[in-house]
Design a protein around this motif. Sequence first.
Motif, PDB file in Angstrom:
ATOM      1  N   GLY A 196      40.304 -19.544  89.147  1.00  0.00           N
ATOM      2  CA  GLY A 196      39.421 -18.404  88.901  1.00  0.00           C
ATOM      3  C   GLY A 196      40.102 -17.384  88.004  1.00  0.00           C
ATOM      4  N   ARG A 197      41.341 -17.064  88.338  1.00  0.00           N
ATOM      5  CA  ARG A 197      42.068 -16.067  87.544  1.00  0.00           C
ATOM      6  C   ARG A 197      42.317 -16.584  86.122  1.00  0.00           C
ATOM      7  N   ASN A 198      42.782 -17.835  86.022  1.00  0.00           N
ATOM      8  CA  ASN A 198      43.147 -18.345  84.695  1.00  0.00           C
ATOM      9  C   ASN A 198      41.953 -18.483  83.768  1.00  0.00           C
ATOM     10  N   HIS A 199      40.762 -18.683  84.343  1.00  0.00           N
ATOM     11  CA  HIS A 199      39.587 -18.904  83.490  1.00  0.00           C
ATOM     12  C   HIS A 199      38.541 -17.804  83.644  1.00  0.00           C
ATOM     13  N   GLY A 200      38.878 -16.762  84.382  1.00  0.00           N
ATOM     14  CA  GLY A 200      37.940 -15.635  84.533  1.00  0.00           C
ATOM     15  C   GLY A 200      36.634 -16.012  85.221  1.00  0.00           C
ATOM     16  N   VAL A 201      36.709 -16.917  86.224  1.00  0.00           N
ATOM     17  CA  VAL A 201      35.472 -17.297  86.934  1.00  0.00           C
ATOM     18  C   VAL A 201      35.099 -16.199  87.939  1.00  0.00           C
ATOM     19  N   ARG A 202      33.851 -15.779  87.919  1.00  0.00           N
ATOM     20  CA  ARG A 202      33.380 -14.799  88.920  1.00  0.00           C
ATOM     21  C   ARG A 202      33.112 -15.557  90.228  1.00  0.00           C
ATOM     22  N   ILE A 203      33.890 -15.243  91.260  1.00  0.00           N
ATOM     23  CA  ILE A 203      33.759 -15.961  92.541  1.00  0.00           C
ATOM     24  C   ILE A 203      33.091 -15.032  93.556  1.00  0.00           C
ATOM     25  N   HIS A 204      32.044 -15.541  94.191  1.00  0.00           N
ATOM     26  CA  HIS A 204      31.347 -14.753  95.208  1.00  0.00           C
ATOM     27  C   HIS A 204      31.451 -15.504  96.537  1.00  0.00           C
ATOM     28  N   VAL A 205      32.269 -14.983  97.454  1.00  0.00           N
ATOM     29  CA  VAL A 205      32.441 -15.612  98.772  1.00  0.00           C
ATOM     30  C   VAL A 205      31.404 -15.022  99.713  1.00  0.00           C
ATOM     31  N   ARG A 206      30.545 -15.855 100.295  1.00  0.00           N
ATOM     32  CA  ARG A 206      29.467 -15.320 101.122  1.00  0.00           C
ATOM     33  C   ARG A 206      29.051 -16.313 102.202  1.00  0.00           C
ATOM     34  N   SER A 207      28.210 -15.854 103.112  1.00  0.00           N
ATOM     35  CA  SER A 207      27.826 -16.694 104.241  1.00  0.00           C
ATOM     36  C   SER A 207      26.631 -17.579 103.896  1.00  0.00           C
ATOM     37  N   SER A 208      26.674 -18.820 104.380  1.00  0.00           N
ATOM     38  CA  SER A 208      25.522 -19.701 104.176  1.00  0.00           C
ATOM     39  C   SER A 208      24.477 -19.438 105.250  1.00  0.00           C
ATOM     40  N   PHE A 209      24.794 -18.559 106.208  1.00  0.00           N
ATOM     41  CA  PHE A 209      23.865 -18.301 107.308  1.00  0.00           C
ATOM     42  C   PHE A 209      23.092 -16.999 107.122  1.00  0.00           C
ATOM     43  N   SER A 210      23.337 -16.296 106.002  1.00  0.00           N
ATOM     44  CA  SER A 210      22.604 -15.048 105.753  1.00  0.00           C
ATOM     45  C   SER A 210      22.436 -14.888 104.247  1.00  0.00           C
ATOM     46  N   PHE A 211      21.688 -13.861 103.857  1.00  0.00           N
ATOM     47  CA  PHE A 211      21.537 -13.599 102.420  1.00  0.00           C
ATOM     48  C   PHE A 211      22.317 -12.346 102.025  1.00  0.00           C
ATOM     49  N   ASN A 212      23.220 -11.888 102.902  1.00  0.00           N
ATOM     50  CA  ASN A 212      24.007 -10.688 102.608  1.00  0.00           C
ATOM     51  C   ASN A 212      24.920 -10.909 101.409  1.00  0.00           C
ATOM     52  N   ASP A 213      25.177  -9.815 100.702  1.00  0.00           N
ATOM     53  CA  ASP A 213      26.168  -9.873  99.645  1.00  0.00           C
ATOM     54  C   ASP A 213      27.532 -10.082 100.300  1.00  0.00           C
ATOM     55  N   GLY A 214      28.361 -10.890  99.680  1.00  0.00           N
ATOM     56  CA  GLY A 214      29.674 -11.158 100.271  1.00  0.00           C
ATOM     57  C   GLY A 214      30.771 -10.401  99.561  1.00  0.00           C
ATOM     58  N   THR A 215      31.850 -11.097  99.224  1.00  0.00           N
ATOM     59  CA  THR A 215      32.993 -10.480  98.536  1.00  0.00           C
ATOM     60  C   THR A 215      33.117 -11.080  97.136  1.00  0.00           C
ATOM     61  N   TRP A 216      33.253 -10.200  96.140  1.00  0.00           N
ATOM     62  CA  TRP A 216      33.462 -10.660  94.767  1.00  0.00           C
ATOM     63  C   TRP A 216      34.955 -10.691  94.470  1.00  0.00           C
ATOM     64  N   VAL A 217      35.425 -11.822  93.969  1.00  0.00           N
ATOM     65  CA  VAL A 217      36.836 -11.933  93.586  1.00  0.00           C
ATOM     66  C   VAL A 217      36.880 -11.885  92.062  1.00  0.00           C
TER      67      VAL A 217
END
Length: 413
Positions: A220-241
């Motif tokens: 992710g860091r080396n290629h600038g990928v936007r990573i969004h870690v979130r729950s598959s059991f809800s539609f809440n916004d998670g954590t952006w890395v």
Amino acid sequence: MAIVVQKYGGTSVGDVDRMKRVADRVARTHRAGNQTVVVVSAMGTTTDELVSMASRISERPPERELDILLTSGERISMSLLAMALHDRDVPAKSFTGSQAGIITDAVHGKARIVDITPGRVQEALDDGNVVIVAGFQGVSQDTKDITTLGRGGSDTTAVALAASLKADVCEIYTDVDGVYTADPRIVPTAHKLDRVSYEEMLELAAQGAKVLQVRSVEFGRNHGVRIHVRSSFSFNDGTWVGPQEDIVEDAIISGVAHDTSEAKLTIQQVPDRPGVASRLFSALAEDNINIDMIVQNVSADGRTDISFTLPRGETDKARAVLEPLCSELGAEGVRVDEEIAKVSLVGAGMKTHPGVAAKMFGALSAAGVNIEMISTSTIRVSVVVAKDQVETAVQAVHAAFGLGDDAQLLEDA
Ligand code: ADP
Ligand code: ASP
Ligand code: MG
């Protein structure tokens, strides 16, 4: 058209009903007009069960065969998900890691991705399919054998594919709402981070916060990928890395990680002369044994003890490498302590705030936790403690730095 890569972890595809719910979510993403790539883990505890089956059939299963066995878990998931999508009138095609062009080195059990040739994935996407890729696996360019990427490796499959397809986002769906200031299973009052930098996430992951595999964060860091870690059991916004410059809050500490998967190995009474440490650690490196913390004691009478930590599963291999060398170099022998845990405090603000280590050690001492080893980086302080004290240690450090509501309560008391 946006390209979205989604990864669903073991719990998220844990049984047929959950798999169907994942299919609904994927179908929604597809129908919203996205080119959708889905990386799946093995269902529930399948990988653990396969590892255990192998160990019951053979004391030392050949690494090549073990890898072929373990990749079957993800293949079950990928084909079932494709079937569920077909049922929802969504065209879908599943691919093994090898078919998806995940090319690795030849190190079984913890192969590194060296190249991605996603021709078939791109073609299937362009034909309007949802593409499903089995996580955690690839094929060695040298031996042509099937490899696995290490436990938690589906995260890396997903982020690496996102990088190579230049995806707009890589969503990591898991069983928690995002990345927390500590494992919420150990610290129930831990806070969810809205954003965390690649650097901090790298340290947290490397120190045991298994919510993301460390290599996925590197990609992710080396290629600038936007990573969004979130729950598959809800539609809440998670954590952006993402990059440090995206982080608005100026927290000194981002979290506490712990790792109970390592052991401490001590080489006793090593002759204290130039070249000895180099011999020992070169031999371990040649056998691809990952060394973590290293401590050399004060020398007495020309001899010293050298201790280091390593994955518990590699202690037999390390012993086999080191014992012959001990006799050759005149060291006394090798001792292994498996009852250890590592607790790490991570935060980019440590660089400019003195006293963080002192406060952490103070909190551990107040909680009656003895420190066996210490190591630091510019944004991390790690200690090795007795395994049966790991929860106490994590909770004490988390509270001392005011990372959760419990800290407030403690201070008020
Ligand atoms: P998956 O099967 O979806 O890949 P993992 O079990 O690999 O999920 O990772 C998610 C788990 O990581 C959570 O259930 C949680 O217990 C653990 N975890 C450890 N540290 C953290 C943290 N700092 N934030 C969130 N989860 C964490
Ligand atoms: N199934 C593998 C594991 O359990 C890979 C993954 O889930 O990421 O480690
Ligand atoms: Mg995982």
